[in-house]
Design a protein around this motif. Structure first.
Motif, PDB file in Angstrom:
ATOM      1  N   LEU A  46       9.973 139.953  99.820  1.00  0.00           N
ATOM      2  CA  LEU A  46      10.677 140.939 100.634  1.00  0.00           C
ATOM      3  C   LEU A  46      12.175 140.657 100.625  1.00  0.00           C
ATOM      4  O   LEU A  46      12.608 139.512 100.485  1.00  0.00           O
ATOM      5  N   THR A  47      12.956 141.708 100.800  1.00  0.00           N
ATOM      6  CA  THR A  47      14.404 141.533 100.909  1.00  0.00           C
ATOM      7  C   THR A  47      14.740 141.036 102.311  1.00  0.00           C
ATOM      8  O   THR A  47      13.899 141.077 103.229  1.00  0.00           O
ATOM      9  N   ASP A  48      15.988 140.574 102.476  1.00  0.00           N
ATOM     10  CA  ASP A  48      16.403 140.080 103.789  1.00  0.00           C
ATOM     11  C   ASP A  48      16.334 141.170 104.856  1.00  0.00           C
ATOM     12  O   ASP A  48      15.952 140.901 105.993  1.00  0.00           O
ATOM     13  N   SER A  49      16.682 142.397 104.484  1.00  0.00           N
ATOM     14  CA  SER A  49      16.616 143.482 105.483  1.00  0.00           C
ATOM     15  C   SER A  49      15.165 143.809 105.842  1.00  0.00           C
ATOM     16  O   SER A  49      14.869 144.138 106.996  1.00  0.00           O
ATOM     17  N   GLU A  50      14.246 143.723 104.883  1.00  0.00           N
ATOM     18  CA  GLU A  50      12.829 143.954 105.191  1.00  0.00           C
ATOM     19  C   GLU A  50      12.286 142.843 106.081  1.00  0.00           C
ATOM     20  O   GLU A  50      11.498 143.108 106.998  1.00  0.00           O
ATOM     21  N   LEU A  51      12.725 141.621 105.845  1.00  0.00           N
ATOM     22  CA  LEU A  51      12.305 140.514 106.714  1.00  0.00           C
ATOM     23  C   LEU A  51      12.851 140.703 108.127  1.00  0.00           C
ATOM     24  O   LEU A  51      12.155 140.440 109.105  1.00  0.00           O
ATOM     25  N   MET A  52      14.099 141.174 108.236  1.00  0.00           N
ATOM     26  CA  MET A  52      14.665 141.444 109.561  1.00  0.00           C
ATOM     27  C   MET A  52      13.888 142.536 110.276  1.00  0.00           C
ATOM     28  O   MET A  52      13.728 142.486 111.498  1.00  0.00           O
ATOM     29  N   ASP A  53      13.374 143.508 109.524  1.00  0.00           N
ATOM     30  CA  ASP A  53      12.592 144.584 110.127  1.00  0.00           C
ATOM     31  C   ASP A  53      11.332 144.056 110.819  1.00  0.00           C
ATOM     32  O   ASP A  53      10.903 144.605 111.834  1.00  0.00           O
ATOM     33  N   ILE A  54      10.717 143.024 110.255  1.00  0.00           N
ATOM     34  CA  ILE A  54       9.511 142.464 110.888  1.00  0.00           C
ATOM     35  C   ILE A  54       9.840 141.286 111.798  1.00  0.00           C
ATOM     36  O   ILE A  54       8.950 140.677 112.373  1.00  0.00           O
ATOM     37  N   GLY A  55      11.127 140.950 111.905  1.00  0.00           N
ATOM     38  CA  GLY A  55      11.544 139.968 112.908  1.00  0.00           C
ATOM     39  C   GLY A  55      11.526 138.527 112.474  1.00  0.00           C
ATOM     40  O   GLY A  55      11.443 137.641 113.329  1.00  0.00           O
TER      41      GLY A  55
END
Length: 85
Positions: A46-55
């Motif tokens: 996952l990209t960093d923004s996708e990881l941020m989306d799931i917290g």
């Protein structure tokens, strides 16, 4: 004297015989390890923004993948976190 009238049908047994098998224990542990590695691999993709989306952050991937108390379903995991507030 008494006689038994009729027959008794024997159904399939539902109780599983419990036998300790070290090989089965090791196999189950290996399967759990593979599941954790698969989760870790998917999270790393996952990209960093996708990881941020799931917290989670990239640094937390190892913890999340190895923790047994966290559900592998990110939506359920995030909903559990939301209830703690």
């Amino acid at each position: 004297m008494s006689t038994i009238q009729g027959t008794t049908e024997l159904g399939p047994t539902t109780a599983k015989r419990q036998v300790y098998s070290p090989l089965e224990t090791y196999w189950n542990a290996f399967q759990e390890w593979r599941k954790r590695r698969r989760l870790q691999t998917e999270l790393c993709r996952l990209t960093d923004s996708e990881l941020m989306d799931i917290g989670i952050t990239r640094g937390e991937i190892d913890y999340v993948a190895s923790s047994h108390s966290i559900s592998p379903d990110p939506l359920r995991w995030m909903s559990d976190i939301g209830t703690l507030r």
